[in-house]
Design a protein around this motif. Structure first.
Motif, short mmCIF file in Angstrom:
data_model
loop_
_atom_site.label_atom_id
_atom_site.label_comp_id
_atom_site.label_asym_id
_atom_site.label_seq_id
_atom_site.Cartn_x
_atom_site.Cartn_y
_atom_site.Cartn_z
N GLU A 298 -14.71 96.15 79.41
CA GLU A 298 -14.97 94.73 79.60
C GLU A 298 -16.12 94.51 80.58
O GLU A 298 -16.97 93.63 80.39
CB GLU A 298 -13.71 94.04 80.10
CG GLU A 298 -13.86 92.56 80.39
CD GLU A 298 -14.19 91.75 79.14
OE1 GLU A 298 -14.68 90.61 79.29
OE2 GLU A 298 -13.97 92.24 78.01
N SER A 299 -16.17 95.32 81.64
CA SER A 299 -17.22 95.16 82.65
C SER A 299 -18.59 95.52 82.12
O SER A 299 -19.61 95.13 82.69
CB SER A 299 -16.90 96.00 83.88
OG SER A 299 -17.02 97.39 83.59
N GLN A 301 -19.63 94.86 78.94
CA GLN A 301 -20.07 93.96 77.88
C GLN A 301 -21.09 92.97 78.44
O GLN A 301 -20.82 92.28 79.42
CB GLN A 301 -18.88 93.21 77.29
CG GLN A 301 -17.90 94.09 76.55
CD GLN A 301 -18.52 94.78 75.35
OE1 GLN A 301 -19.26 94.15 74.58
NE2 GLN A 301 -18.24 96.07 75.20
N ARG A 312 -15.57 85.58 81.47
CA ARG A 312 -14.63 86.10 80.47
C ARG A 312 -13.31 86.44 81.15
O ARG A 312 -13.30 86.97 82.28
CB ARG A 312 -15.18 87.35 79.78
CG ARG A 312 -16.37 87.11 78.86
CD ARG A 312 -16.62 88.31 77.95
NE ARG A 312 -16.91 89.51 78.73
CZ ARG A 312 -18.13 89.96 78.99
NH1 ARG A 312 -19.19 89.27 78.57
NH2 ARG A 312 -18.31 91.05 79.69
N LYS A 314 -9.42 88.18 80.20
CA LYS A 314 -8.49 88.85 79.28
C LYS A 314 -7.19 89.12 80.01
O LYS A 314 -7.21 89.49 81.20
CB LYS A 314 -9.08 90.15 78.74
CG LYS A 314 -10.14 89.97 77.67
CD LYS A 314 -10.57 91.31 77.07
CE LYS A 314 -11.60 91.09 75.96
NZ LYS A 314 -12.05 92.38 75.38
N THR A 328 -14.42 88.75 84.41
CA THR A 328 -15.81 89.22 84.39
C THR A 328 -16.73 88.01 84.41
O THR A 328 -16.55 87.09 83.61
CB THR A 328 -16.11 90.07 83.14
OG1 THR A 328 -15.09 91.05 82.98
CG2 THR A 328 -17.46 90.76 83.28
#
Length: 354
Positions: A298-299, A301, A312, A314, A328
């Motif tokens: 995730e970091s 992207q 973002r 999640k 993020t």
């Protein structure tokens, strides 16, 4: 080292054998290449010897170049030695292992912010408002870093000589307050229409330009993973983020390109989607590994500055009473300190709405 042994008599017989200097690179949060000289001293019996560090530093400043002046003076009863009588360097205490010195706590918000800046720049865990920046290991390159952070936090440009003239947090806070008052007395702040294209700050201009050069580079992502324990109401969590986005316009801001220049566009309403990933079927070890993998992925992207929100979220479901929240954001709308503020506001809103 033999040169420094001659200080014995000049310092009123304060040194029994010699000052042992060596370069030590601190562990933990150490910055690569951040090396400092430490002086280990065995003094003659003198109850006031611990108050002589400033005198030692001043004495050495008249005889040695700046880069040879120790950042720390450590007073020991006996220098550790190897069986053959040589100095045992591995036996010398590291700076992280030394007893904490009494420090003066910050008394104003400005002093508290400066303490945080000094701790980051000097790579220290404890800083007092009466401590001298250079006595703590500061040097010209670190002064430049500190000035940059002061400009970012306080919006004030401090000249380089100011730090040398006011090397304590107390003095520096007063100088910043004076500069701020002068700036504000000459500045008329008028409301700006938030509709349409808005200019970028200097820091945002820099980050926008870097994004144009490397649009897929995730280096400017600011990521955090929050472990949530206890029953979680996902609906209330989503409502909390909706309120946070409503309150902070920067979370509703995109940065498109207009006529070759970056601009800021604040949207009146932005919807944040919070996907839930169920990891409850995995074992504890598999969950731990998967959480790490997802957090790292995730970091990495990239964000596209033309699209808001540049945030973002999640939610990883581990157990009915255990979740991990992945946050993020792009650095153009936040910094490391703001992540903590965001987390605290989410917690406060969640409790109020729950």
């Amino acid at each position: 080292f033999d040169r420094l042994s001659c200080l014995k008599h000049r310092l009123n017989k304060a040194l029994r054998h010699f000052i042992h200097l060596f370069s030590h690179e601190s562990d933990g949060r150490a910055i690569t290449g951040d090396k400092r000289l430490i002086a280990y001293i065995t003094p003659l019996p003198n109850p006031d010897i611990t108050s002589k560090s400033s005198n030692l530093r001043q004495f050495l400043a008249n005889r040695l170049p700046d880069y040879m002046i120790p950042a720390h003076f450590v007073f020991l009863e006996v220098l550790p030695r190897t069986p053959n009588g040589k100095i045992d360097r591995k036996g010398l205490p590291k700076v992280e292992e030394l007893p904490s010195l009494t420090v003066t706590a910050p008394r104003t918000p400005s002093e508290e912010l400066l303490v945080g800046i000094w701790q980051t720049v000097l790579n220290l865990k404890s800083v007092g408002v009466e401590d001298n920046f250079f006595a703590l290991g500061g040097h010209s390159l670190l002064v430049i870093r500190m000035i940059a952070q002061i400009q970012q936090v306080f919006g004030v440009n401090i000249p380089l000589r100011q730090v040398f003239e006011t090397p304590t947090i107390t003095e520096l806070a007063s100088a910043i307050a004076s500069s701020s008052n002068q700036s504000f007395s000459q500045l008329v702040i008028s409301p700006i229409n938030r509709e349409g294209n808005l200019p970028l700050s200097f820091a945002q201009q820099r980050l926008w330009l870097l994004a144009q050069l490397e649009p897929d580079n995730p280096s400017y992502n600011v990521a955090a993973a929050l472990h949530l324990s206890g029953k979680l109401n996902v609906t209330v969590l989503r409502q909390s983020f909706t309120e946070i986005i409503r309150r902070h316009e920067v979370l509703r801001t995109s940065f498109p390109t207009v006529d070759g220049h970056g601009v800021a566009v604040v949207s009146s309403d932005v919807t944040l989607f919070i996907p839930i990933i169920d990891l409850s079927s995995l074992s504890a070890s598999q969950q731990h590994q998967t959480v790490e993998q997802l957090a790292h992925s995730e970091s990495q992207q990239p964000f596209y500055l033309e699209q808001s929100p540049l945030l973002r979220v999640k939610l990883l479901y581990l157990h009915p009473d255990e979740h991990v929240l992945l946050l993020t954001m792009h650095h153009i709308i936040t910094d490391g300190w703001s992540v903590d503020v965001l987390a605290q506001e989410i917690a406060t809103l969640y409790q109020a709405m729950g």
